[in-house]
Design an enzyme around this catalytic site. Sequence first.
Site, PDB file in Angstrom:
ATOM      1  N   SER A 118       2.836  -9.129  -3.110  1.00 32.72           N
ATOM      2  CA  SER A 118       4.067  -8.522  -2.903  1.00 32.72           C
ATOM      3  C   SER A 118       3.428  -7.539  -1.595  1.00 32.72           C
ATOM      4  CB  SER A 118       4.657  -7.536  -3.830  1.00 32.72           C
ATOM      5  OG  SER A 118       5.476  -6.839  -3.048  1.00 32.72           O
ATOM      6  N   HIS A 161       5.550 -12.359  -0.971  1.00 35.35           N
ATOM      7  CA  HIS A 161       6.889 -11.634  -1.759  1.00 35.35           C
ATOM      8  C   HIS A 161       7.195 -10.466  -0.657  1.00 35.35           C
ATOM      9  CE1 HIS A 161       9.797 -10.418  -4.761  1.00 35.35           C
ATOM     10  NE2 HIS A 161       9.373  -9.203  -4.864  1.00 35.35           N
ATOM     11  N   MET A 205      14.399  -2.791   1.149  1.00 34.38           N
ATOM     12  CA  MET A 205      15.010  -1.882   0.519  1.00 34.38           C
ATOM     13  C   MET A 205      15.971  -1.076   1.381  1.00 34.38           C
ATOM     14  SD  MET A 205      11.661  -0.571  -1.701  1.00 34.38           S
ATOM     15  CE  MET A 205      10.778  -1.594  -2.912  1.00 34.38           C
ATOM     16  N   MET A 214      16.895  -5.675  -2.131  1.00 34.19           N
ATOM     17  CA  MET A 214      17.084  -4.348  -2.911  1.00 34.19           C
ATOM     18  C   MET A 214      18.402  -3.736  -1.989  1.00 34.19           C
ATOM     19  SD  MET A 214      13.737  -3.842  -4.540  1.00 34.19           S
ATOM     20  CE  MET A 214      12.912  -4.904  -3.397  1.00 34.19           C
ATOM     21  N   MET A 253      13.417  -8.397 -13.214  1.00 33.95           N
ATOM     22  CA  MET A 253      12.629  -7.118 -13.039  1.00 33.95           C
ATOM     23  C   MET A 253      11.886  -6.591 -14.278  1.00 33.95           C
ATOM     24  SD  MET A 253      12.782  -6.690  -9.672  1.00 33.95           S
ATOM     25  CE  MET A 253      11.872  -5.310  -9.706  1.00 33.95           C
ATOM     26  N   ASP A 261       8.554  -9.529 -11.766  1.00 32.98           N
ATOM     27  CA  ASP A 261       8.293  -8.599 -10.677  1.00 32.98           C
ATOM     28  C   ASP A 261       8.187  -7.217 -11.312  1.00 32.98           C
ATOM     29  OD1 ASP A 261       7.945  -7.470  -8.137  1.00 32.98           O
ATOM     30  OD2 ASP A 261      10.004  -7.772  -7.515  1.00 32.98           O
TER      31      ASP A 261
HETATM   32  C1  DX5 Z   1       9.483  -3.016  -6.811  1.00 29.71           C
HETATM   33  C2  DX5 Z   1       9.245  -4.476  -5.867  1.00 29.71           C
HETATM   34  C3  DX5 Z   1       8.029  -5.053  -6.265  1.00 29.71           C
HETATM   35  C4  DX5 Z   1       6.780  -4.363  -6.007  1.00 29.71           C
HETATM   36  C5  DX5 Z   1       5.968  -4.912  -7.211  1.00 29.71           C
HETATM   37  O1  DX5 Z   1      10.647  -2.738  -6.279  1.00 29.71           O
HETATM   38  O2  DX5 Z   1      10.411  -5.323  -6.273  1.00 29.71           O
HETATM   39  O3  DX5 Z   1       7.974  -6.346  -5.787  1.00 29.71           O
HETATM   40  O4  DX5 Z   1       6.253  -4.785  -4.846  1.00 29.71           O
HETATM   41  O5  DX5 Z   1       4.828  -3.806  -7.031  1.00 29.71           O
HETATM   42  P1  DX5 Z   1       3.528  -3.879  -8.405  1.00 29.71           P
HETATM   43  O6  DX5 Z   1       2.909  -5.187  -8.483  1.00 29.71           O
HETATM   44  O7  DX5 Z   1       2.890  -2.873  -7.762  1.00 29.71           O
HETATM   45  O8  DX5 Z   1       4.435  -3.277  -9.734  1.00 29.71           O
HETATM   46 ZN    ZN Z   2      10.184  -7.336  -5.515  1.00 27.24          ZN
END
Ligand code: DX5
Ligand code: ZN
Length: 219
Positions: free
Chosen positions: A8, A33, A37, A68, A137, A175
Site C-alpha cells: 500500500s 494498493h 480517501m 474510501m 477490512m 487490508d
Molecule cells: C487503511 C488502508 C490500508 C492501509 C493499510 O484505510 O485501507 O490500505 O494502507 O496500512 P497498514 O498495512 O499500515 O495497516
Molecule cells: Zn486499503
Amino acid sequence: MVNKIAPSILASDYANFAQELHRIDQTSADYVHIDIMDGQFVPNISFGADVVASLRKHSKLVFDCHLMVVEPERYVDAFAQAGADIMTIHAEATKHIHGALQKIKKAGLKAGAVINPGTPVSALEPVLSLIDQVLIMTVNPGFGGQAFIPEMLDKVKTVAAWREETGYDFDIEVDGGIDDKTIKACKDAGANVFVAGSYLFKADDLASQVQTLRDVLNA
Ligand code: DX5
Ligand code: ZN
C-alpha cells in the site's frame, strides 16, 4: 488460490512516488494498493484519479484501487481512464452497491466490494456473482499503522465458505495491520490477497520484507 502481495503506497513517500513504484517493481509483489480517501467517508484525505494517472506511467503492476469515498460510482470513468485495474468500493458508501459494481464491470475494470469492521458480512452476499474481489477490512479504514482486528477472520472464513459453495471465482483480500505475525491467520481463514503498508515500508529493503511475508505464507 494464488497468493498475492499488495504493498500500500499510503505508507510510502508521497514526494517520491516514481521512485517508490520502482522499489515495489524490484520486489515479488503482485499489486500496487492505492488508497483513495475523500475526507468524508473516512476522516483522512489521500489522492485522486489524477494522481493514479500519473502513477500509471511509472509501473506496469496491477493497480488495486481501494476507494474510501462517498458515492464511488461518481468516479468509475475517471479511474478507468486513469489506468486502474481493480476498483474496490465500500458497501457502506453507496445506496446502490450492486449497480455501482455493474458500472465498474461495464467500464472494463475488475470490481471489488469491501466492508468496514462494523459491517456484517451478509452485506456482501448479494453481490458475490458480480465481483472479482472481496475485501475484508481488518482495521477501521482511514489510516495506516493500526492494529489488526482478529475478529474479522470469521468474516474471511464465511466468505471463503460461500465461494466454495457457489463456485464463484473471486479473490479474498485483507487490508489493515497485515505483517509477518497476522498474515498466516488470514491465509488460513481463506484470504489470498494481502495488503501491507507500514510493515513493508518501514524497512529499507522492501524486497526482503515482501519475501518474508511470502515465506510465512509458504511455511
Ligand atoms: C487503511 C488502508 C490500508 C492501509 C493499510 O484505510 O485501507 O490500505 O494502507 O496500512 P497498514 O498495512 O499500515 O495497516
Ligand atoms: Zn486499503
